[in-house]
Design a protein around this motif. Structure first.
Motif, PDB file in Angstrom:
ATOM      1  N   UNK A 199      14.623  21.774 -37.144  1.00 21.14           N
ATOM      2  CA  UNK A 199      15.398  22.688 -37.991  1.00 21.14           C
ATOM      3  C   UNK A 199      16.270  23.623 -37.160  1.00 21.14           C
ATOM      4  N   UNK A 200      15.721  24.147 -36.060  1.00 19.07           N
ATOM      5  CA  UNK A 200      16.501  25.037 -35.200  1.00 19.07           C
ATOM      6  C   UNK A 200      17.667  24.301 -34.551  1.00 19.07           C
ATOM      7  N   UNK A 201      17.471  23.041 -34.219  1.00 19.81           N
ATOM      8  CA  UNK A 201      18.555  22.264 -33.617  1.00 19.81           C
ATOM      9  C   UNK A 201      19.660  21.975 -34.627  1.00 19.81           C
ATOM     10  N   UNK A 209      17.704  14.750 -45.973  1.00 21.73           N
ATOM     11  CA  UNK A 209      17.121  13.898 -44.947  1.00 21.73           C
ATOM     12  C   UNK A 209      17.735  14.255 -43.599  1.00 21.73           C
ATOM     13  N   UNK A 210      16.901  14.391 -42.574  1.00 18.99           N
ATOM     14  CA  UNK A 210      17.331  14.904 -41.271  1.00 18.99           C
ATOM     15  C   UNK A 210      18.514  14.134 -40.700  1.00 18.99           C
ATOM     16  N   UNK A 231      20.171  13.532 -31.786  1.00 19.78           N
ATOM     17  CA  UNK A 231      19.749  12.144 -31.939  1.00 19.78           C
ATOM     18  C   UNK A 231      18.632  11.794 -30.962  1.00 19.78           C
ATOM     19  N   UNK A 232      18.755  12.277 -29.720  1.00 20.96           N
ATOM     20  CA  UNK A 232      17.734  11.988 -28.724  1.00 20.96           C
ATOM     21  C   UNK A 232      16.389  12.610 -29.114  1.00 20.96           C
ATOM     22  N   UNK A 233      16.428  13.842 -29.609  1.00 19.15           N
ATOM     23  CA  UNK A 233      15.190  14.515 -30.025  1.00 19.15           C
ATOM     24  C   UNK A 233      14.580  13.806 -31.231  1.00 19.15           C
ATOM     25  N   UNK A 234      15.426  13.363 -32.168  1.00 21.17           N
ATOM     26  CA  UNK A 234      14.934  12.647 -33.351  1.00 21.17           C
ATOM     27  C   UNK A 234      14.236  11.357 -32.947  1.00 21.17           C
TER      28      UNK A 234
END
Length: 322
Positions: A160-162, A180-181, A196-199
């Motif tokens: 959420x913070x990102x 949806x994220x 995208x990398x964090x997801x």
């Protein structure tokens, strides 16, 4: 066009399933009935496990937590969708979208962890039955749920913070019935590579990790069941896992199916429709799977409903004697 800063954002548009006005009453009735069945079914499971002292075991403790999480999971998206259908509005505020996204990620992650904890519980019960009460003590059960909740909360907070750091342009339409994220991130004008990398990293860590734990637990369970000599003993051991295995299969098969289809096709409407399977259908079916295949739950529910029936006051009209 110059991208607007995210602090100036006011709202998104949730496009939902269809823009056909004739279908809206049907969609409203369908999802309202599914939501009510989900809440009522999971609430009965919770009440049954609380009211019956025979169900005060680790397995049913995790089941009651799972039922509570399923109620919260569906409640983060379905009521908002029903309000939008009823008011013929597609608007969700920017803060409302971020809040919804946070709780969806939190409860989805916690759901995933709980399925892994339930698999571990069955592993200990079948593979180490003599040490079950010592290993699966109440303190450890509470600690595992607490750690799972903290990890899920930190993950959803990070995502959420990102998203809050992103800037958005004029494309505020989300082809989904909830925030949806992936869809929200891809509406941004700014660079989303880090998001995208964090997801993807979180998906591997928080989805495949618990799944690997479940598969490992059941591989050991199958080995132990095969070692049992009597057919009746094998059936009894497997029957304690059948309900949980059905729920795990339903949850993961629908999730994997949705995200594989979203990777193959660029059309998000079919993906939104498929998301109903793990967002609504799976939490709705969980109480039926556990109650229909579990004698303890069925007897507890009968006892619970019987007590409620007896509590209904009976008023007798007495005739006055002449």
């Amino acid at each position: 066009m110059e991208p607007r800063n995210n602090t100036q954002m006011s709202e998104f548009l949730l496009l939902g399933f269809s823009e056909d006005l004739e279908l809206q009453p049907l969609l409203f009735g369908l999802f309202l009935s599914m939501y009510l069945v989900t809440v009522l079914g999971n609430l009965l499971i919770i009440l049954a496990t609380i009211s019956d002292s025979h169900l005060h075991t680790p397995m049913y403790f995790f089941l009651s937590i799972l039922s509570f999480v399923d109620i919260c999971f569906t409640s983060t998206s379905i009521p908002k969708m029903l309000v939008n259908i009823q008011t013929q509005s597609k608007v969700i505020t920017y803060s409302g979208c971020i809040t919804q996204m946070y709780f969806l990620l939190f409860f989805a992650g916690l759901d995933d962890f709980l399925l892994a904890l339930m698999a571990y519980d069955r592993f200990v019960a079948i593979c180490h039955p003599l040490h079950y009460t010592v290993i699966m003590n109440p303190r450890l059960c509470m600690l595992m749920v607490l750690v799972s909740s903290i990890i899920s909360a930190l993950h959803s907070l990070l995502q959420s913070l990102m998203v809050l750091q992103l800037s958005f342009c004029t494309d505020m339409e989300i082809p989904h019935f909830f925030c949806e994220l992936n869809q929200v991130v891809h509406r941004a004008c700014s660079d989303t590579f880090l998001n995208d990398m964090v997801i993807y990293f979180a998906a591997v860590l928080l989805a495949i990790g618990p799944l690997a734990g479940i598969l490992y637990s059941y591989s050991k369970i199958v080995s132990s069941i095969r070692a049992i000599s009597s057919a009746q003993g094998k059936y009894k051991a497997f029957s304690t896992c059948a309900s949980h295995l059905s729920v795990v299969s339903l949850f993961y098969c629908t999730c994997i199916g949705v995200y594989l289809s979203s990777a193959v096709t660029q059309n998000s409407r079919p993906t939104a429709t498929a998301s109903v399977m793990y967002m609504v259908v799976t939490p709705m079916l969980n109480p039926f799977i556990y109650s229909l295949r579990n004698k303890d739950i069925k007897s507890s529910l009968k006892s619970l409903l019987g007590k409620e029936t007896l509590k209904v006051p009976i008023v007798l009209k007495l005739k006055k004697c002449p």
